[in-house]
Design an enzyme around this catalytic site. Structure first.
Site, PDB file in Angstrom:
ATOM      1  N   ASP A  55      -1.395  15.721   6.596  1.00 39.55           N
ATOM      2  CA  ASP A  55      -2.424  14.919   5.327  1.00 39.55           C
ATOM      3  C   ASP A  55      -3.617  15.663   5.534  1.00 39.55           C
ATOM      4  O   ASP A  55      -4.773  15.021   5.817  1.00 39.55           O
ATOM      5  CB  ASP A  55      -2.721  13.534   5.978  1.00 39.55           C
ATOM      6  N   ASN A  63      -9.351  -0.703   6.913  1.00 45.13           N
ATOM      7  CA  ASN A  63      -8.187   0.181   7.099  1.00 45.13           C
ATOM      8  C   ASN A  63      -7.873  -0.245   8.616  1.00 45.13           C
ATOM      9  O   ASN A  63      -8.535   0.297   9.497  1.00 45.13           O
ATOM     10  CB  ASN A  63      -8.513   1.483   6.780  1.00 45.13           C
ATOM     11  N   ASP A 113      -6.451  10.269  -2.788  1.00 45.00           N
ATOM     12  CA  ASP A 113      -7.083  11.149  -2.168  1.00 45.00           C
ATOM     13  C   ASP A 113      -8.423  11.546  -2.828  1.00 45.00           C
ATOM     14  O   ASP A 113      -9.130  10.393  -3.162  1.00 45.00           O
ATOM     15  CB  ASP A 113      -6.228  12.508  -2.241  1.00 45.00           C
ATOM     16  N   GLU A 172     -11.597   9.218  -3.094  1.00 43.29           N
ATOM     17  CA  GLU A 172     -12.436   9.301  -1.766  1.00 43.29           C
ATOM     18  C   GLU A 172     -13.570  10.233  -2.195  1.00 43.29           C
ATOM     19  O   GLU A 172     -13.429  11.201  -3.183  1.00 43.29           O
ATOM     20  CB  GLU A 172     -12.003   9.477  -0.641  1.00 43.29           C
ATOM     21  N   TYR A 224       0.955  -1.157   0.070  1.00 41.59           N
ATOM     22  CA  TYR A 224      -0.166  -0.189   0.304  1.00 41.59           C
ATOM     23  C   TYR A 224       0.602   1.057   0.060  1.00 41.59           C
ATOM     24  O   TYR A 224       1.977   1.284   0.659  1.00 41.59           O
ATOM     25  CB  TYR A 224      -0.935   0.115   1.052  1.00 41.59           C
ATOM     26  N   GLU A 227     -14.383   4.017   5.086  1.00 40.22           N
ATOM     27  CA  GLU A 227     -13.334   4.436   6.034  1.00 40.22           C
ATOM     28  C   GLU A 227     -14.047   4.648   7.488  1.00 40.22           C
ATOM     29  O   GLU A 227     -15.181   4.875   7.738  1.00 40.22           O
ATOM     30  CB  GLU A 227     -12.797   5.921   5.772  1.00 40.22           C
ATOM     31  N   CYS A 282      -6.970  13.786   6.794  1.00 33.84           N
ATOM     32  CA  CYS A 282      -6.919  12.385   7.427  1.00 33.84           C
ATOM     33  C   CYS A 282      -8.462  11.867   7.632  1.00 33.84           C
ATOM     34  O   CYS A 282      -9.172  12.501   8.107  1.00 33.84           O
ATOM     35  CB  CYS A 282      -6.049  12.320   8.513  1.00 33.84           C
ATOM     36  N   ARG A 334     -13.402   5.038  -2.041  1.00 28.88           N
ATOM     37  CA  ARG A 334     -13.368   5.342  -0.827  1.00 28.88           C
ATOM     38  C   ARG A 334     -14.587   6.321  -0.336  1.00 28.88           C
ATOM     39  O   ARG A 334     -14.901   7.243  -0.968  1.00 28.88           O
ATOM     40  CB  ARG A 334     -12.068   5.790  -0.181  1.00 28.88           C
ATOM     41  N   HIS A 376      -7.425   4.342  -4.940  1.00 29.11           N
ATOM     42  CA  HIS A 376      -8.651   4.660  -4.440  1.00 29.11           C
ATOM     43  C   HIS A 376      -8.973   6.100  -4.447  1.00 29.11           C
ATOM     44  O   HIS A 376      -7.966   6.872  -4.074  1.00 29.11           O
ATOM     45  CB  HIS A 376      -8.708   3.948  -3.116  1.00 29.11           C
ATOM     46  N   ASP A 395      -3.074   5.541  -2.621  1.00 28.23           N
ATOM     47  CA  ASP A 395      -4.010   6.462  -1.981  1.00 28.23           C
ATOM     48  C   ASP A 395      -4.040   7.746  -2.969  1.00 28.23           C
ATOM     49  O   ASP A 395      -3.094   8.500  -2.978  1.00 28.23           O
ATOM     50  CB  ASP A 395      -3.694   6.978  -0.699  1.00 28.23           C
TER      51      ASP A 395
END
Length: 301
Positions: A62, A213, A91, A118, A48, A191, A126, A161, A116, A89
């Site tokens: 983040d 996660n 975002d 989101e 990951y 998430e 975060c 996500r 992914h 990731d």
């Protein structure tokens, strides 16, 4: 040596096949290319690449400060050093649908097996912090449709996500997961689930693979692989774990140096020089061309 011999296309095909195996795939987070090689040596199924880790590596929180090109460059560096599929990731896709399309192609070129995207608003934060906000369903599904339309390799895994659980509850999360899957998402990343029952509810809501996660100090309890497999989870990530372990050791070492004036007491816990050279495959470089690389690889140091 230099790069993995496994092509990105092969890694993507392997990931697709593994997701159909019924086994739980474990993806520890690599904080650099060398740690990705270590993950592969230890027998994990994937690597990951965490946006939070990349931000922290740059000394940033983040909160959406990293750029597409920064993350894609790091993803390429990590992906080229491992035979395993990498999941990155992405975002929010670094913008809205047109930006998402570019993001997908940049990551595809970087050699990742999946990414992914989101449903947070820009700039994101975060996923285990309070005060998040998500976009409406129309925008969330447009991002996923743009991602699916933009990929050139049909085996590139497009994962959606959703962060809506922390805002509107579990029912809203399952509803959104269904809509994201209908929009074309190959997998769902819900998430900040509160417990195993919530993961199980997500599993029941959609027919595509589900990711869990397992980040320390977050909203979710740290469930075992057996527990997650038992409720039907397909992929588990440990996004920041190796960075936290490494930084914890680094801080303890610096404290020791200040307190004792030497790192002698820390040497027993360090990776040895010979182990580092083994991980870097010095021997292969030495064998490749002894007229250039004519050194002896140290043993037992």
């Amino acid at each position: 040596m230099l790069y993995t011999d496994v092509t990105p296309a092969e890694k993507r095909a392997r990931l697709r096949a593994a997701l159909g195996s019924g086994e739980l795939l474990r993806f520890p987070g690599a904080f650099n290319p060398l740690s990705a090689r270590l993950i592969g040596e230890k027998g994990f199924e994937g690597v990951y690449i965490s946006g939070a880790v990349i931000a922290a590596d740059l000394g940033l929180p983040d909160i959406g400060l990293t750029t597409l090109t920064e993350v894609a460059a790091r993803a390429k560096q990590i992906s080229r050093m491992t035979d395993l599929p990498t999941l990155v990731d992405a975002d929010t896709g670094f913008g809205e649908p047109m930006n998402v399309a570019r993001t997908v192609q940049e990551f595809e070129d970087a050699g990742v097996a999946g990414l992914h995207i989101e449903d947070q608003v820009n700039p994101k934060r975060c996923g285990h912090l309070d005060g998040k906000a998500v976009v409406g369903l129309d925008t969330a599904t447009k991002r996923i449709r743009a991602a699916v339309d933009a990929r050139r390799d049909p085996n590139l895994l497009i994962m959606a996500r959703t962060d809506i659980r922390a805002i509107d509850g579990l029912a809203a999360a399952t509803d959104r997961a269904k809509a994201l899957a209908e929009a074309g998402a190959d997998a769902i990343f819900p998430e900040a689930m509160a417990d195993l029952a919530e993961f199980e509810a997500m599993r029941s809501a959609v027919d595509v693979p589900i990711l869990a996660n397992m980040t320390e100090f977050g909203k979710s309890e740290l469930f075992t692989t057996e527990q997650l497999h038992g409720v039907g989870i397909d992929i588990v990530i440990y996004p920041v774990s190796l960075l936290r372990i490494a930084m914890g050791a680094a801080e303890r070492g610096l404290d020791t140096l200040v307190a004792e004036g030497s790192l002698k007491s820390e040497v027993a816990g360090m990776q040895t020089r010979s182990r580092l050279y083994e991980l870097l495959d010095y021997e292969a470089y030495n064998t490749f061309d002894t007229s250039v690389f004519n050194f002896d690889v140290p043993k037992g140091m």
